[in-house]
Design an enzyme around this catalytic site. Structure first.
Site, PDB file in Angstrom:
ATOM      1  N   ARG A  67      46.224  45.788 156.001  1.00 30.71           N
ATOM      2  CA  ARG A  67      47.199  44.925 155.338  1.00 30.71           C
ATOM      3  C   ARG A  67      47.225  43.587 156.067  1.00 30.71           C
ATOM      4  NH1 ARG A  67      51.822  45.773 156.484  1.00 30.71           N
ATOM      5  NH2 ARG A  67      51.701  47.620 157.800  1.00 30.71           N
ATOM      6  N   TYR A 195      41.785  46.406 149.798  1.00 34.85           N
ATOM      7  CA  TYR A 195      42.122  47.433 150.782  1.00 34.85           C
ATOM      8  C   TYR A 195      43.595  47.862 150.773  1.00 34.85           C
ATOM      9  CZ  TYR A 195      41.646  50.192 154.904  1.00 34.85           C
ATOM     10  OH  TYR A 195      41.600  51.245 155.767  1.00 34.85           O
ATOM     11  N   LYS A 204      53.105  49.703 148.994  1.00 31.22           N
ATOM     12  CA  LYS A 204      53.982  48.802 149.752  1.00 31.22           C
ATOM     13  C   LYS A 204      54.580  47.719 148.848  1.00 31.22           C
ATOM     14  CE  LYS A 204      52.926  50.876 153.606  1.00 31.22           C
ATOM     15  NZ  LYS A 204      53.901  51.727 154.279  1.00 31.22           N
ATOM     16  N   HIS A 224      61.119  52.792 154.132  1.00 35.06           N
ATOM     17  CA  HIS A 224      59.828  53.145 154.724  1.00 35.06           C
ATOM     18  C   HIS A 224      60.045  54.405 155.561  1.00 35.06           C
ATOM     19  CE1 HIS A 224      56.251  51.686 157.426  1.00 35.06           C
ATOM     20  NE2 HIS A 224      55.857  52.502 156.489  1.00 35.06           N
ATOM     21  N   SER A 246      54.445  51.693 162.643  1.00 34.39           N
ATOM     22  CA  SER A 246      53.126  52.325 162.662  1.00 34.39           C
ATOM     23  C   SER A 246      52.781  52.797 164.076  1.00 34.39           C
ATOM     24  CB  SER A 246      52.061  51.365 162.153  1.00 34.39           C
ATOM     25  OG  SER A 246      51.998  50.264 162.998  1.00 34.39           O
ATOM     26  N   CYS A 248      53.444  55.644 165.443  1.00 34.65           N
ATOM     27  CA  CYS A 248      54.482  56.447 166.093  1.00 34.65           C
ATOM     28  C   CYS A 248      54.489  57.886 165.572  1.00 34.65           C
ATOM     29  CB  CYS A 248      55.853  55.818 165.894  1.00 34.65           C
ATOM     30  SG  CYS A 248      56.059  54.275 166.776  1.00 34.65           S
ATOM     31  N   GLY A 249      53.466  58.280 164.820  1.00 30.67           N
ATOM     32  CA  GLY A 249      53.324  59.684 164.430  1.00 30.67           C
ATOM     33  C   GLY A 249      54.145  60.112 163.235  1.00 30.67           C
ATOM     34  N   ASP A 273      55.740  58.618 153.819  1.00 28.03           N
ATOM     35  CA  ASP A 273      55.770  57.163 154.034  1.00 28.03           C
ATOM     36  C   ASP A 273      56.957  56.444 153.381  1.00 28.03           C
ATOM     37  OD1 ASP A 273      54.493  54.908 155.247  1.00 28.03           O
ATOM     38  OD2 ASP A 273      53.761  54.272 153.291  1.00 28.03           O
ATOM     39  N   ASN A 362      41.735  51.499 161.829  1.00 30.10           N
ATOM     40  CA  ASN A 362      42.629  51.646 160.669  1.00 30.10           C
ATOM     41  C   ASN A 362      41.920  52.365 159.516  1.00 30.10           C
ATOM     42  OD1 ASN A 362      45.113  51.240 159.293  1.00 30.10           O
ATOM     43  ND2 ASN A 362      44.276  49.449 158.244  1.00 30.10           N
ATOM     44  N   SER A 363      40.923  53.191 159.846  1.00 28.15           N
ATOM     45  CA  SER A 363      40.245  53.942 158.778  1.00 28.15           C
ATOM     46  C   SER A 363      41.217  54.982 158.213  1.00 28.15           C
ATOM     47  CB  SER A 363      38.972  54.599 159.301  1.00 28.15           C
ATOM     48  OG  SER A 363      39.246  55.379 160.439  1.00 28.15           O
ATOM     49  N   ARG A 364      40.991  55.348 156.961  1.00 25.10           N
ATOM     50  CA  ARG A 364      42.019  56.106 156.232  1.00 25.10           C
ATOM     51  C   ARG A 364      41.453  57.282 155.449  1.00 25.10           C
ATOM     52  NH1 ARG A 364      47.527  53.894 156.322  1.00 25.10           N
ATOM     53  NH2 ARG A 364      47.294  52.036 157.562  1.00 25.10           N
ATOM     54  N   ARG A 395      58.384  53.597 169.793  1.00 27.58           N
ATOM     55  CA  ARG A 395      57.586  53.968 170.960  1.00 27.58           C
ATOM     56  C   ARG A 395      58.130  53.149 172.123  1.00 27.58           C
ATOM     57  NH1 ARG A 395      52.064  55.461 171.961  1.00 27.58           N
ATOM     58  NH2 ARG A 395      51.816  55.970 169.769  1.00 27.58           N
ATOM     59  N   TYR A 488      54.436  66.282 169.110  1.00 24.63           N
ATOM     60  CA  TYR A 488      53.846  67.079 168.005  1.00 24.63           C
ATOM     61  C   TYR A 488      54.768  68.232 167.579  1.00 24.63           C
ATOM     62  CZ  TYR A 488      50.082  64.147 169.577  1.00 24.63           C
ATOM     63  OH  TYR A 488      49.356  63.051 169.946  1.00 24.63           O
ATOM     64  N   GLY A 489      54.229  69.460 167.553  1.00 22.45           N
ATOM     65  CA  GLY A 489      55.008  70.598 167.044  1.00 22.45           C
ATOM     66  C   GLY A 489      56.262  70.869 167.851  1.00 22.45           C
ATOM     67  N   ASN A 491      58.339  68.676 168.708  1.00 22.86           N
ATOM     68  CA  ASN A 491      59.414  67.790 168.241  1.00 22.86           C
ATOM     69  C   ASN A 491      60.438  68.544 167.383  1.00 22.86           C
ATOM     70  OD1 ASN A 491      58.288  65.627 169.569  1.00 22.86           O
ATOM     71  ND2 ASN A 491      57.165  64.870 167.789  1.00 22.86           N
TER      72      ASN A 491
HETATM   73  C1  OXD Z   1      51.661  51.281 156.880  1.00 25.39           C
HETATM   74  C2  OXD Z   1      51.022  52.299 156.030  1.00 25.39           C
HETATM   75  O1  OXD Z   1      51.006  50.311 157.258  1.00 25.39           O
HETATM   76  O2  OXD Z   1      51.723  53.249 155.660  1.00 25.39           O
HETATM   77  O3  OXD Z   1      52.843  51.431 157.177  1.00 25.39           O
HETATM   78  O4  OXD Z   1      49.848  52.163 155.692  1.00 25.39           O
HETATM   79 MN    MN Z   2      53.775  53.015 156.047  1.00 20.30          MN
END
Ligand code: OXD
Ligand code: MN
Length: 586
Positions: A67, A195, A204, A224, A246, A248-249, A273, A362-364, A395, A488-489, A491
């Site tokens: 983005r 993208y 978004k 969000h 972003s 932060c898991g 999201d 930032n691969s998805r 974080r 992780y778990g 939490n």
């Molecule tokens: C972001 C996403 O950037 O969800 O927050 O892709």
């Molecule tokens: Mn997002």
């Protein structure tokens, strides 16, 4: 007589001059045809048919991998309505500047008309959008991320009640890239990027920036936030929505495999999201996930951090900018310990270790939400799920305790509005710098953030029982620089404390910043963690918080007199509590 949609499509075609117009119906036959075309023109690389059936890799232009917040604009008549945290252009100026870029940009190409619903097809809270695009890759992604095609046209009928979004990849030149939002007329224009959040306009652009504006007008919330359900041993499920910046898991938390499963605590995913939340007739806040899929960051995802998504990704998934093994399987940093031999990097070149990462940071992956084993049976409930808690988080190596609960709604809004996170190596720019990202909406709020705070403040009192508001920090570090909490778990232990607070069971200590767990109120059995570590995780350090208090003051100054008075008062009260000048009745 044309319908409003037909008129807009005709008008867009006159401007962009495609050689062909294709109305997308979302059918299987359509996606198979588009996939064949994309395999032929190399937009898609087919993955291993045995281990990854119906999975494809797309490599985007290297200048188009994320983005672009600097090229994203909120175009309101008055600059103050976009506010100090958004880029702004006047609507007429924006159109004058960008219309010539759209002029003829689809010559020789197909224009796809993509009708879609954000939200379950039969929910009164869902909304229709239509994206016009010249990218088949966008169509394929929108088919996963939304309810796309005939179902949306059927819902729309001849109505004008849809959000139009005009998109073209054009020449992918960042100098001619603009992501424009016209919230007053509920319109999106996006050009020059193919993208993610720049191009999948339902996500978004519509579901956050335009929807946040609509939500304020109509007294609901577009946030969000992930949405999860925490099941207790009796089978009762309590729903929570959580906002994190972003890295932060967020997706991992939404899809967590609970460490307390043997005690009967399970986590169910509604969304990872975005949350749209409305006040229902019974006075509860009902959340739907407007999306139908996950568009998640791949690096760092593995069987430990997110086993549910790892299994989900083995079929019917689009991967973007990941690396490729010699057996045509996707690979990324953090998937397993070492890069396999014979790897091809995200540019399509043979990978040499020790240089740049094989997968873009930032691969998805794009995958249907229903493919996750953690998906809730109520994820498409048209009435939404009732939210009992909001969780804000960031974080922070220091300052924020593992978890604390705000005193009340107003204080909780203050906590969300001052949310901050330290930047990570995953993003460009300095590492470890604290950035304020209120409610994780900094890049996504479609209007003046001060007014957004005002909207939040106004929502609590309208609810019969407002959700409790918590803040978490999984990332606190000890003197040795190591993370204090396993994450992780595990939490789920923090989620369980929240549930116990909601139900009036768990003990807490009152501090200057909020209610912090009494150490024995956390369920820690089965976890090897010392009492000192727990004390450190829960500590409210006066010096750190004095600095924080100052930084908050500076941040609030940005908004001048538009900042709601209640937040100024909350800030003052925090200062007083920290300096001990108020009697500690809290
Ligand atoms: C972001 C996403 O950037 O969800 O927050 O892709
Ligand atoms: Mn997002």
């Amino acid at each position: 007589m044309s319908t409003p949609l037909e008129s807009w499509v005709e008008e867009s075609a006159r401007l962009t001059k495609p050689s062909k117009i294709s109305w997308c119906d979302g059918s299987q036959a359509e996606i198979e045809r588009l996939t064949d075309e994309m395999l032929r023109d190399k937009t898609f690389v087919g993955l291993n048919r045995k281990t990854y059936p119906n999975c494809y890799l797309h490599r985007s232009n290297p200048n188009d991998v994320a983005r672009t917040e600097g090229l994203t604009f909120i175009c309101t008549h008055k600059k103050e309505d976009a506010g100090p945290t958004n880029n702004w252009m006047a609507p007429a100026d924006a159109k004058e500047k960008v219309r010539p870029l759209f002029d003829g940009c689809m010559k020789g190409r197909t224009m796809y008309v993509v009708p879609y619903i954000m939200g379950p097809a039969n929910s009164p809270y869902s909304k229709v959008g239509v994206e016009i695009t010249d990218s088949a890759y966008v169509v394929a992604n929108m088919r996963i991320m939304s309810r796309m095609g005939k179902v949306a046209l059927d819902r729309l009928g001849s109505s004008s009640d849809f959000v139009p979004g005009l998109h073209s990849v054009a020449d992918l030149n960042p100098e001619r890239r603009f992501i424009l939002h016209f919230p007053e007329e509920k319109l999106i224009w996006s050009i020059g990027s193919g993208y993610g959040g720049n191009a999948l306009l339902g996500k978004k652009c519509f579901a956050l920036r335009i929807a946040s504006w609509m939500a304020r007008e109509q007294s609901w919330m577009a946030e969000h936030m992930l949405i999860l359900g925490l099941e207790d041993p009796s089978g009762k499920v309590t729903y929570m929505a959580a906002a994190f910046p972003s890295a932060c898991g967020k997706t991992n938390l939404a899809m967590m495999v609970s460490a307390l499963e043997s005690q009967g605590y399970r986590v169910w995913t509604i969304g990872d999201d975005i949350a749209w939340m409305h006040i229902a007739e019974d006075g509860t806040l009902r959340a739907i996930n407007p999306e139908a899929g996950f568009f998640g960051v791949a690096p760092g995802t593995n069987v430990k951090t997110n086993p549910n998504v790892m299994s989900a990704l083995h079929h019917d998934t689009i991967f973007t900018n990941v690396a490729l093994t010699d057996s045509q399987e996707p690979w990324w940093e953090g998937m397993d310990s070492a890069a396999p031999a014979g790897l091809t990097d995200w540019h399509g070149n043979s990978y040499t270790s020790g240089k740049a990462p094989a997968a873009h940071p930032n691969s998805r992956y794009t995958v249907r939400a229903s493919q996750s084993a953690s998906i809730s049976s109520r994820w498409e409930d048209p009435a939404g799920v009732p939210i009992s808690a909001f969780i804000f988080g960031g974080r922070r190596a220091r300052v924020a305790p593992l978890v604390y609960e705000s005193y009340d709604w107003q204080h909780g809004v203050f906590v969300g509005s001052t949310m901050a996170s330290e930047t990570t190596a995953a993003a460009t720019g300095a590492v470890g710098v604290t950035r304020r990202d209120p409610m994780a909406m900094l890049p996504f709020c479609g209007y003046n953030m001060a007014d957004y705070f005002g909207h939040w403040l106004s929502m609590g009192p309208k609810l019969k029982k407002a959700p409790k508001i918590f803040h978490v920090n999984w990332f606190r570090r000890g003197a040795d620089g190591k993370f204090l909490w396993p994450g992780y778990g595990e939490n789920v232990r923090v989620l369980k404390w929240m549930l116990d607070r909601i139900e009036g069971r768990a003990g807490a200590n009152e501090t200057a910043v909020g209610f912090v767990p009494k150490p024995n109120s956390l369920t820690l059995d089965g976890l090897s963690i010392s009492r000192e570590t727990i004390d450190e995780l829960l500590r409210v350090d006066a010096g750190d918080w004095a600095d924080e208090d100052q930084a908050v003051g500076k941040f609030f100054e940005k908004f001048g007199s538009r900042l709601p008075a209640a937040l100024g008062e909350q800030h003052k009260a925090l200062g007083e509590r920290l300096s001990g000048s108020s009697v500690a009745t809290r």
